[in-house]
Design an enzyme around this catalytic site. Structure first.
Site, PDB file in Angstrom:
ATOM      1  N   HIS A 196       0.765  -1.453  -0.037  1.00  0.00           N
ATOM      2  CA  HIS A 196      -0.070  -0.037  -0.127  1.00  0.00           C
ATOM      3  C   HIS A 196       1.099   1.298   0.021  1.00  0.00           C
ATOM      4  CE1 HIS A 196       0.660  -0.465   4.471  1.00  0.00           C
ATOM      5  NE2 HIS A 196       0.800   0.784   4.580  1.00  0.00           N
ATOM      6  N   ASP A 199      -0.566  -7.509   0.716  1.00  0.00           N
ATOM      7  CA  ASP A 199       0.334  -6.043   0.937  1.00  0.00           C
ATOM      8  C   ASP A 199       1.769  -6.148   0.881  1.00  0.00           C
ATOM      9  OD1 ASP A 199       0.434  -3.571   1.762  1.00  0.00           O
ATOM     10  OD2 ASP A 199      -0.356  -3.717   3.765  1.00  0.00           O
ATOM     11  N   GLY A 248       3.301   5.414   9.836  1.00  0.00           N
ATOM     12  CA  GLY A 248       4.614   5.733   9.234  1.00  0.00           C
ATOM     13  C   GLY A 248       5.536   4.429   9.477  1.00  0.00           C
ATOM     14  N   SER A 285       4.701   1.490   8.577  1.00  0.00           N
ATOM     15  CA  SER A 285       4.363   0.562   7.150  1.00  0.00           C
ATOM     16  C   SER A 285       5.483   0.016   6.614  1.00  0.00           C
ATOM     17  CB  SER A 285       3.154   1.270   6.521  1.00  0.00           C
ATOM     18  OG  SER A 285       2.150   0.882   7.069  1.00  0.00           O
ATOM     19  N   SER A 305       2.136  -4.446   8.073  1.00  0.00           N
ATOM     20  CA  SER A 305       0.850  -3.917   7.148  1.00  0.00           C
ATOM     21  C   SER A 305       0.011  -2.828   7.932  1.00  0.00           C
ATOM     22  CB  SER A 305      -0.029  -4.934   6.683  1.00  0.00           C
ATOM     23  OG  SER A 305      -1.148  -4.862   5.965  1.00  0.00           O
TER      24      SER A 305
END
Length: 393
Positions: A237, A265, A345, A347, A362
């Protein structure tokens, strides 16, 4: 990357774990005698845990340094043992998990397992528990549930080997919703299902550009997961294939070569322009920078730690595997749920157990002040999907 910056950060600085763009949500047996505990002293093949890692486990698990060393040694044994024990169980295999209290792997076998099969599993050193449903049946039930359209009040579902059921998580206050009730009814038709309540729904969210060691795609900030030969893996993402990526200093790193979200993801980014890769996860001063030596999958119940540019280094436990997470953008499959906190942040950042890469951050729910849960996409799935090779020490 500027060489002066590399000297400042050390080797791990090249793994700049950026910032999470997607954190969100959620959120009768036969017993045998326990195996004798093996010594927790690391062998010549097992590097000793760093003082920083032991300190993080003391903080997040409430363990002494000796207890943390014992747990890490037991988890290594369980990780190595799990595939052998599963083969010994054969068609009677009902799943496995690490029992932190007992410090050993527990393997479930169905009631129709032959005495020879039970003896074979026990001979591996695993504890045996008798259950009703095989792992094959539970996985088939989850696959059927994956085909259903889930309403927003259902946050996800996964196979729980210890519960010997498919767990369907429903957001608090949504149980009476007609769409939720219909989904649960159809899920029960698929196989053995247990419904549990979670505090909130999963979500992803991007972070604005702030200081730290991020990578950027436009105005989105995310974290590097693990170095692979030719680049790094991260969350899907965070950017679409073809999108350019810049580093902490806004210099060009490379390009998203592949990306999938939702359904999956994960993504990978090629690197160039003076950037290169190293087999390190950044410890952010909380722990020593961690070398990556492989990607053996830790069992349910094992400890796992996460590195991200917003909240840095935090540890917790693997809670479930192969969970389907129902984000607002769509369902993501084959996720691993943990008790580790994270925030916007983080991720794409690294999940690691000992020195073994586990996956990329994720989403989840909660934060690192009050706690929460976070999911990661397993790294071996990403490597296999794109034909990548993990950069290891």
């Amino acid at each position: 990357m500027r060489r002066s910056r590399l000297r400042h950060l050390g080797l791990a600085g090249l793994l700049v774990l950026g910032s999470l763009t997607t954190l969100g949500t959620l959120p009768a047996s036969a017993a045998d005698s326990p195996a004798s505990p093996a010594s927790s002293a690391p062998s010549a093949e097992e590097p000793a845990a760093s003082a920083g890692l032991l300190e993080a486990m003391r903080r997040d698990f409430g363990l002494t340094a000796a207890e943390a060393e014992d747990r890490l040694a037991a988890e290594r044994r369980a990780t190595d043992l799990a595939p052998t024990a599963q083969r010994a169980a054969g068609n009677a295999f009902g799943g496995s998990w690490f029992d932190a209290d007992a410090g050993r792997l527990t393997v479930a076998v169905t009631a129709d397992a032959t005495p020879a099969t039970v003896r074979a599993v026990r001979a591996t050193g695993a504890h045996v528990r008798t259950v009703e449903h095989s792992a094959r049946r539970l996985d088939a039930a989850k696959t059927r549930i994956d085909r259903l359209d889930a309403p927003a009040g259902v946050s996800g579902w996964h196979v729980d080997p210890a519960a010997n059921a498919v767990i369907v998580d429903v957001v608090s206050g949504e149980h009476a919703d007609n769409d939720v009730q219909r989904f649960v009814d159809r899920a029960r038709e698929a196989g053995p299902v247990t419904v549990r309540t979670v505090p909130t729904a999963p979500r992803t969210f991007a972070a604005g550009t702030v200081g730290g060691d991020p990578y950027y795609t436009g105005n989105v900030r995310c974290s590097i997961g693990f170095s692979v030969h030719g680049g790094f893996v991260t969350a899907g993402h965070c950017g679409r294939a073809g999108a350019g990526v810049s580093g902490w200093d806004r210099s060009y790193i490379g390009t998203f070569q592949g990306s999938s979200f939702p359904d999956n993801d994960y993504a990978w980014v090629s690197v160039g322009s003076g950037w290169w890769t190293v087999p390190v996860v950044l410890g952010w001063g909380t722990v020593s920078d961690q070398l990556v030596r492989g990607s053996n999958e830790a069992p349910v119940g094992a400890s796992v730690c996460r590195s991200g540019s917003t909240t840095h280094w935090h540890c917790g436990t693997v809670l479930a595997k192969n969970e389907t997470v129902n984000y607002s953008q769509g369902a993501v499959h084959q996720m691993t749920k943990t008790s580790v906190c994270a925030e916007g942040g983080d991720s794409g950042g690294s999940f690691i157990s000992g020195d073994q890469a586990q996956g990329v951050t994720s989403g989840g729910w909660g934060n690192c002040s009050s706690g929460g849960q976070t999911w990661f996409q397993p790294v071996n799935e990403i490597l296999g999907r794109y034909g990548l090779t993990l950069h290891t020490a």
